[in-house]
Design a protein around this motif. Structure first.
Motif, short mmCIF file in Angstrom:
data_model
loop_
_atom_site.label_atom_id
_atom_site.label_comp_id
_atom_site.label_asym_id
_atom_site.label_seq_id
_atom_site.Cartn_x
_atom_site.Cartn_y
_atom_site.Cartn_z
N GLU A 156 17.99 71.49 22.07
CA GLU A 156 18.13 72.23 23.33
C GLU A 156 18.96 71.42 24.31
OE1 GLU A 156 15.36 74.36 26.77
OE2 GLU A 156 14.44 73.54 24.95
N LEU A 157 19.92 72.08 24.92
CA LEU A 157 20.83 71.42 25.85
C LEU A 157 20.57 71.90 27.26
CD1 LEU A 157 24.13 71.81 23.79
CD2 LEU A 157 22.89 69.68 24.14
N LYS A 158 20.49 70.98 28.19
CA LYS A 158 20.42 71.34 29.60
C LYS A 158 21.84 71.37 30.13
CE LYS A 158 18.16 70.20 33.99
NZ LYS A 158 19.35 70.46 34.80
N THR A 159 22.35 72.56 30.39
CA THR A 159 23.75 72.69 30.77
C THR A 159 23.91 72.81 32.28
OG1 THR A 159 23.64 75.09 30.46
CG2 THR A 159 24.36 73.78 28.59
N ALA A 160 25.07 72.42 32.75
CA ALA A 160 25.37 72.49 34.18
C ALA A 160 25.81 73.88 34.61
CB ALA A 160 26.45 71.47 34.53
N LEU A 161 26.40 74.62 33.68
CA LEU A 161 26.92 75.95 33.97
C LEU A 161 26.11 77.01 33.22
CD1 LEU A 161 30.75 75.19 33.62
CD2 LEU A 161 29.38 75.18 35.71
N ASP A 162 26.29 78.24 33.60
CA ASP A 162 25.60 79.36 32.96
C ASP A 162 26.44 79.84 31.76
OD1 ASP A 162 24.27 81.63 32.22
OD2 ASP A 162 24.73 82.77 34.03
N GLY A 193 38.27 83.78 22.27
CA GLY A 193 37.79 83.55 23.63
C GLY A 193 37.22 82.17 23.89
N VAL A 194 37.66 81.15 23.17
CA VAL A 194 37.18 79.79 23.41
C VAL A 194 37.67 79.34 24.79
CG1 VAL A 194 37.33 77.39 22.67
CG2 VAL A 194 37.05 79.20 20.97
N ASP A 195 36.74 78.98 25.67
CA ASP A 195 37.06 78.60 27.04
C ASP A 195 36.90 77.09 27.20
OD1 ASP A 195 37.38 78.32 29.76
OD2 ASP A 195 36.07 79.99 30.30
N MET A 196 37.93 76.35 26.78
CA MET A 196 37.82 74.89 26.77
C MET A 196 37.79 74.31 28.17
SD MET A 196 37.26 72.32 24.94
CE MET A 196 37.26 73.29 23.44
N ALA A 197 38.44 74.95 29.13
CA ALA A 197 38.41 74.43 30.51
C ALA A 197 36.98 74.40 31.03
CB ALA A 197 39.29 75.30 31.41
N LYS A 198 36.24 75.45 30.73
CA LYS A 198 34.84 75.51 31.15
C LYS A 198 34.00 74.50 30.38
CE LYS A 198 31.18 78.95 31.87
NZ LYS A 198 30.81 80.38 31.69
N MET A 199 34.28 74.35 29.08
CA MET A 199 33.54 73.38 28.27
C MET A 199 33.80 71.95 28.75
SD MET A 199 34.03 74.92 24.45
CE MET A 199 33.78 76.68 24.15
N LYS A 200 35.02 71.70 29.21
CA LYS A 200 35.34 70.37 29.70
C LYS A 200 34.48 70.02 30.92
CE LYS A 200 39.08 67.31 31.15
NZ LYS A 200 40.54 67.15 31.40
N ILE A 201 34.19 71.00 31.75
CA ILE A 201 33.32 70.74 32.91
C ILE A 201 31.96 70.24 32.44
CG2 ILE A 201 32.11 71.82 34.85
CD1 ILE A 201 34.51 73.72 35.11
N GLU A 202 31.43 70.83 31.36
CA GLU A 202 30.15 70.37 30.81
C GLU A 202 30.24 68.92 30.33
OE1 GLU A 202 27.22 71.50 30.86
OE2 GLU A 202 27.44 73.63 31.29
N VAL A 203 31.33 68.60 29.67
CA VAL A 203 31.51 67.23 29.19
C VAL A 203 31.60 66.27 30.38
CG1 VAL A 203 33.05 65.66 27.95
CG2 VAL A 203 32.60 67.95 27.04
#
Length: 996
Positions: A548-554, A645-655
Motif C-alpha cells: 500500500e502506497l501513501k500518495t501525495a496526489l489523488d 494515457g501514461v502521465d509521467m509528469a504527474k508521476m514525477k511529482i510523486e517521486v
C-alpha cells in the motif's frame, strides 16, 4: 529444461568480470545495474525476463565484438531494436544488445533501381523520411512505424496495413549480411543449387529439396504466415532461392544481422478512403471478401470497442466525429491509392455502389447501419491512419485491472471464413468468461484479437491457455496460420508442432542447430520454447506484490491498489510510442539522448519495478530513481500523446514528493519552489537580486552551491512588478472576466499582463483582478512547489486561489491566464489535490488568453480594432498548450491580425521547461532539445519576422539559444491595437472571424 535455462546467468562475481571486460573493450554503453537491466526486461508482450546485462554498441564492429565476448563467456545474446515485440521476442536472461541508438544509418541508396542497404537499428519512419525526398518509400507500414526498427521488422517478418498490395517484410527483403554465432560473416541473398557457396547454404537447399512435399502439405496457404522458419524459401523453384528469406522471421535465433538490403517503392501520391458502416460485426467481416474485389490497397477494421475508447482520447475525438456517422457496430476503412486520383475517386464511387448492392446503403430500411463516408481530405486521412495505427494502444487504454491481452493476436484465416471465424472466436471468449477486442487487417483475414484478461489472476491465466488451445485448433480447421503478423516469441512457439506436425518441427530444430549449435542466439524462441503460460516468466509473476502506497496526489481515476498510483504506472504496456523521433512532443528527452532511461516507457518500467520491490528497498526515493527522472521535463506530452494515457509528469511529482520527504530539499529546490513567496522581496531589491547575472564569480558560486548553470542568465527581477491598484477595470456593463496574474509574468515580464489587460478592455470586457481573500501575497498556482515535490505547499497556494476566485466562477465568470504552465495547473493538478465541487468549478472556468478570445470570436462577441504589425510570424507552442489541445487557438487568434502570415514551428519541448534548463547537470540536455527543431527554425527567420511563444521558459530559451526576443500573443495583439489607432486602420470583424 528450456533453452533459456541451458546457459549460465552468472553469479555476481562472474557478472562483474564480464561487465568489466565489456566496459574495457566497448566504447558504447555497458549496463549491469538493476535499474538499467530492468528497463530491458520487458517488451510489448506480457513477459519479463531480467537480462544479465545490456550493451549499446557505437559501431557494428563493437556489436560483433560484444557477441564474441559474450559467447566465450557462455552467455546468450538477444539483439534488440525498438523493443515493441508482442510475443516476447526481445527479452532473455543473457546479454541484450540494443542496435537502435547508434546502428541506424542508410549505408547506400540506389534510387534508379529502387533499393537501399540499411543498418538494422534504423527506425522505419526515419528511413522513409530520408527516402521521401527521392520519391521512394519502404511500404511495410507497421503501426509501430515511429519506433520499429528494420532489424526487428525483419526478425518478425512484419506485414503492415498495406500488405494486400506490397506484401510482407520477406517480400521486400533483397539480401542480408549477418554473422553466425561463431562470428563468421556471410552474405545471404539469391543462391542456386549449383552455386559454390558455403556449406551452410548447400545444407539448407538440400533440406528444402528433401522436405519439399512436407512443406507443401503443412505450411498454410495464406499470405500472412509468419510462424516458424521460412522453410518454403528453401524449396527448389524456377528462380534462385533467396536465403535472406530464411533469416526473415527467425527472431534473431539464427544469425546476427549487420545490414539489410531492401526493395523500395514509389511513394503514394494520391489516395482516398471510404469508411464503410455496418450494423453488426458479422456483417462487416462477411463484406470484406467482396470489398477486396475493387482492388484497394487496404481494408482495415475498427470495431465498436475501439471507437468508444477513441472517443475518450482527446487527439482522436474530432477524427472519429468526422469520419463516423452515428453508432455503428463496426466500420471498414477501405483505401484506394492509384497514381491517378480520378481512378481513386471512381473506385470510391464504386465502393458506395457495392455497399448498396450488398444491402448496406444509407437508406436501406432493412439495415440498422450502412453507407460510406468518403474521405478525400489529406489531413483527415492522416488522422484516420494515426487512429488506426494506435489501435493496439487505444485498446490498452482501458482503466481497469483486466486488459486486452495479446496471445491469439494475429491469427490469419482465408478471407471467406473470416466472418464465421470471428463469430466462433467470440463464442470461445464467452465460454471462458471474457470478451475480446478486434480490429485491423480485414483484407487479409488477419485481425488483431485480444481477449480482456487480468494476468495477475491464476484463473485468467488458465483461461488464456484454454482460449489459445481452442483458437489455434479452429485456425488449423480453417487451414489458416496461428501467427499472421507478430511472430512467435514465447507466446506461440510452443504450438508449432500442432500447427506444422512433428516432422517440420524436427526440420526447425535442424536449421537452428546448423546455424547456432551452441544455442547462443536468442534461445527459447521458435524452437524449444517454454510454456506460454509459465507465470514465472510474466511481467506479473505469482509473487508480484505492490504494498500500500501513501500518495501525495489523488490517483483514484486509475484501477488497482496504492490509491490507483499502481494502476497508473501499470497503464504502460511498453508499446514504445514515446520513442518516436518526430511529430508531436513526446518524448523530448529521448529525442535528445536516445536512451531507454530517458523515455516515458523506461521511466514507467522503472517505477513499476520500484514500487513492487524489484529494485530493492526505498527505490522510489533513491538516487537511481532521481537519475531516471532527471531529464523528464514534465512537458505532459505523454498525457496527451501516449495512447494508454501514461502521465509521467504527474508521476514525477510523486517521486519528487517521496524524495523530499525522505531526503529533504536541495538549495535549488528551495530557490525554485518558494519563488512565489519571496518574489515581492526580490523585486524590492531588484538590482541586488540581479547581481548574479553580471558577476562570473557569483555565477560559479551559484553553480557550485545551488546547482544553477553558470552558462545561464537568470530571469531579471524588476522593481515595477505588475500591480493593479483597482480590482476591476473596463466598462461597467462589459462581460466579466478574471485575469490571473501569474508569478512569472508579474515578476519578470509585466508587459504581457499590461498588454492582455489592454486587449481585454479594448474588447469591452470588465476585467477583475481580485486581491487574495487573506489579503496576503499575490495568488499563485503552486506550480513551482510541485516541481520541487512540495505538494502540501502547492495545495495551500491553490486553496487561497480557489477561495479568491470561487465567488466569480459560481456565477460563470471565466478565469483567464497567460502562462500555460500556470493556468493549466488549474485544469490538471488542482483536481489531483482537491476533488470538491468548488475546485471543479475553478477548473471548468480556467481558460488561456487565446482560448477565451477564440470562444468569444466564434460566438460573435469579439470586437477588436486591429491593424497590421508585420508580414510574418513564426509560433512555438508551449508543451502544456499542446497537451491540453490549447495551441490551435494561438494560431487562430494571430490570424485576426491583418495581413499577418502565421507559420507554426513543428517543435517538441523547447528544453527550458521551467527550472530544468537552468540546472547545471541538465543544461546540455536542455540545449540539445532546443536544437532539434526550435532554435534552427528561429535562426532561419529574418529580422522582420515576429517570434511568438506564450511560455515564459520558451521565450527565455529562444533568447539564450538564438539571441532573439519572443513575444506573448497578448503583446502582438496590443501592437495591433496601436497600429489600428495610429493609422486609423480597423480590420473588419465578421460574426466569426476565427473561421472567416
Amino acid at each position: 529444461m528450456t533453452a533459456t535455462q541451458t546457459h549460465k546467468s552468472g553469479n555476481s562475481a562472474e557478472n562483474s568480470a564480464l561487465a568489466a571486460r565489456l566496459t574495457r573493450e566497448i566504447a558504447g554503453d555497458v549496463f549491469f545495474d538493476p535499474f538499467n537491466r530492468g528497463r530491458y526486461a520487458t517488451d510489448a508482450s506480457f513477459y519479463q525476463l531480467m537480462p544479465a546485462g545490456v550493451v549499446i554498441p557505437r559501431t557494428m564492429d563493437e556489436a560483433l565484438r560484444t557477441l564474441a565476448i559474450v559467447r566465450n563467456d557462455g552467455r546468450v545474446v538477444t539483439p534488440r531494436g525498438g523493443g515493441t515485440s508482442q510475443c516476447g521476442q526481445t527479452v532473455n536472461h543473457g546479454i541484450v544488445i540494443d542496435f537502435s541508438k547508434h546502428l541506424n544509418r542508410i549505408v547506400s541508396l540506389d534510387v534508379e533501381n529502387r533499393s537501399c542497404v540499411v543498418e538494422p537499428g534504423i527506425v522505419l519512419d526515419d528511413l522513409n523520411r530520408q527516402l521521401r525526398k527521392h520519391g521512394l518509400w519502404f511500404p511495410v507500414d507497421v503501426s509501430t512505424a515511429s519506433r520499429a526498427t528494420i532489424g526487428g521488422m525483419a526478425g518478425n517478418n512484419s506485414c503492415g496495413g498495406r500488405s494486400l498490395r506490397y506484401g510482407t517484410m520477406r517480400d521486400n527483403t533483397l539480401a542480408m549480411d549477418a554473422a553466425l554465432a561463431d562470428g563468421k560473416q556471410l552474405h545471404f541473398g539469391e543462391v542456386s543449387p549449383g552455386d559454390n557457396g558455403p556449406d551452410l547454404f548447400r545444407d539448407m537447399l538440400d533440406l528444402g529439396a528433401r522436405e519439399a512435399a512436407e512443406i507443401a502439405e503443412k505450411f498454410p496457404k495464406v499470405q500472412r504466415r509468419v510462424g516458424g522458419y521460412n522453410l518454403d524459401a528453401l524449396v527448389p523453384c524456377n528462380a534462385p532461392n533467396n536465403l535472406a528469406h530464411l533469416l526473415v522471421g527467425s527472431e534473431g535465433t539464427l544469425a546476427f544481422t549487420t545490414q539489410i538490403e531492401l526493395k523500395l517503392w514509389p511513394v503514394i501520391r494520391n489516395k482516398v478512403l471510404g469508411v464503410c458502416h455496418f450494423g453488426s460485426f458479422y456483417e462487416a467481416m462477411n463484406a470484406a471478401q467482396h470489398l477486396v474485389k475493387l482492388r484497394p490497397i487496404a481494408v482495415e477494421l475498427v470495431d465498436r470497442t475501439m471507437l468508444a475508447l477513441g472517443r475518450e482520447i482527446a487527439m482522436f475525438q474530432p477524427i472519429i466525429g468526422t469520419a463516423v456517422r452515428g453508432d455503428p457496430d463496426a466500420v471498414l476503412i477501405v483505401e484506394f491509392a492509384e497514381e491517378d486520383q480520378a481512378e481513386n475517386i471512381r473506385r470510391l464511387k464504386q465502393l458506395g455502389g457495392l455497399m448498396g448492392d450488398l444491402g448496406f446503403g444509407w437508406n436501406n430500411p432493412q439495415r440498422k447501419w450502412g453507407g460510406v463516408v468518403e474521405i478525400t481530405e489529406p489531413a483527415l486521412q492522416t488522422g484516420i491512419a494515426e487512429f488506426r495505427a494506435a489501435g493496439l494502444n487505444v485498446m490498452m487504454s482501458m482503466k481497469q485491472e483486466g486488459k486486452p491481452v495479446s496471445f491469439v493476436e494475429d491469427c490469419a484465416v482465408p478471407l471467406p471464413h473470416l466472418a464465421d471465424y470471428t463469430a466462433r472466436l467470440n463464442e470461445i471468449f464467452a465460454r471462458h468468461g471474457t470478451r475480446g477486442t478486434m480490429y485491423a487487417h480485414a483484407s487479409e483475414g488477419c485481425l488483431h484479437v485480444r481477449p480482456v484478461l487480468n494476468l495477475k489472476l491464476e484463473k485468467d491465466v488458465a483461461a488464456m491457455r484454454a482460449i489459445a488451445e481452442d483458437t489455434f485448433a479452429m485456425v488449423r480447421e480453417y487451414k489458416g496460420s496461428h501467427s499472421g503478423e507478430h511472430g512467435d516469441g514465447m507466446v506461440r512457439s510452443e504450438f508449432h508442432e500442432a500447427m506444422f506436425g512433428p516432422r517440420i518441427i524436427a526440420d526447425f530444430r535442424e536449421v537452428k542447430h546448423r546455424f547456432d549449435p551452441d544455442n547462443v542466439l536468442n534461445p527459447g524462441k521458435i524452437v524449444d520454447a517454454p510454456k506460454m503460460d509459465d507465470r514465472t516468466l510474466f511481467r506479473y509473476p505469482p509473487d508480484y506484490r505492490v504494498p500500500e502506497l501513501k500518495t501525495a496526489l489523488d490517483w483514484s481515476a486509475y484501477p488497482g491498489a496504492g490509491g490507483g498510483f499502481q494502476g497508473a504506472v501499470e497503464m504502460c504496456n511498453n508499446n514504445g510510442a514515446c520513442r518516436k523521433l518526430e511529430g508531436g512532443v513526446m518524448c523530448p528527452s529521448y529525442r535528445a539522448t536516445r536512451n531507454e532511461k530517458d523515455v516515458t516507457r523506461g521511466r514507467a518500467n522503472t517505477l513499476r519495478l520500484a514500487i513492487s520491490g524489484q529494485l530493492g528497498p526505498d527505490a522510489l526515493a533513491s538516487d537511481e530513481m532521481m537519475d531516471t527522472m532527471k531529464l523528464c521535463v514534465s512537458c505532459k506530452a505523454c498525457r496527451h500523446e501516449c495512447p494508454t494515457g501514461v502521465d509521467m509528469a504527474k508521476m514525477k511529482i510523486e517521486v519528487l514528493a517521496a524524495r523530499a520527504a525522505r531526503q529533504g530539499l536541495s538549495l535549488r529546490d528551495r530557490l525554485v519552489g518558494y519563488l512565489p513567496r519571496y518574489a515581492a522581496l526580490a523585486s524590492r531589491f531588484a538590482p541586488l537580486a540581479n547581481l548574479r547575472n553580471n558577476s562570473p564569480l557569483l555565477r560559479k558560486l551559484f553553480e557550485k552551491f545551488a546547482g544553477i548553470s553558470a552558462r545561464r542568465a537568470l530571469p531579471e527581477w524588476r522593481r515595477d512588478m505588475f500591480r493593479s491598484d483597482a480590482e476591476t477595470v473596463g466598462p461597467a456593463d462589459g462581460r466579466e472576466v478574471v485575469l490571473f496574474a501569474d508569478t512569472f509574468n508579474r515578476a519578470y515580464e509585466r508587459e504581457n499582463l499590461d498588454a492582455a489587460l489592454r486587449v481585454l478592455v479594448a474588447g469591452g470586457y470588465r476585467v477583475h483582478i481580485p486581491k487574495p481573500v487573506d489579503n496576503g501575497r499575490p495568488l499563485c498556482c503552486g506550480r513551482t512547489f510541485l516541481s520541487a515535490g512540495l505538494v502540501d505547499q502547492a495545495r495551500a497556494e491553490l486553496d487561497r486561489l480557489v477561495a479568491t476566485y470561487a465567488p466569480f466562477t459560481t456565477r460563470g465568470v471565466p478565469i483567464i491566464g497567460l502562462e500555460p504552465s500556470c493556468l493549466l495547473t488549474l485544469r490538471d493538478e488542482l483536481l489531483s489535490l482537491r476533488s470538491d465541487d468548488t475546485a471543479r468549478g475553478i477548473s471548468a472556468h480556467a481558460l488561456l488568453f487565446e482560448e477565451f478570445l477564440v470562444r468569444e470570436a466564434e460566438a460573435g462577441r469579439l470586437q477588436l480594432p486591429l491593424g497590421p504589425v508585420a508580414a510574418k510570424t513564426i509560433v512555438h507552442g508551449h508543451c502544456h498548450q499542446k497537451s491540453f489541445g490549447a495551441f490551435k487557438p494561438v494560431e487562430q487568434v494571430l490570424r485576426l491580425v491583418p495581413d499577418l502570415n502565421v507559420e507554426t514551428i513543428e517543435s517538441s519541448c523547447c528544453g527550458m521547461a521551467g527550472a530544468f534548463g537552468y540546472g547545471a547537470e541538465t543544461y546540455q540536455a536542455s540545449m540539445e532539445m532546443a536544437e532539434l527543431s526550435l532554435l534552427p527554425a528561429v535562426r532561419r527567420a529574418d529580422a522582420a519576422t515576429l517570434v511568438v511563444a506564450d511560455g515564459t521558459s520558451c521565450r527565455h530559451q529562444i533568447k539564450d539559444g538564438a539571441g532573439r526576443g519572443a513575444l506573448h500573443v497578448a503583446r502582438v495583439l496590443a501592437m495591433s491595437l496601436d497600429s489600428a489607432r495610429s493609422t486609423h486602420y480597423s480590420s473588419p470583424i465578421t460574426k466569426d472571424p476565427i473561421h472567416g
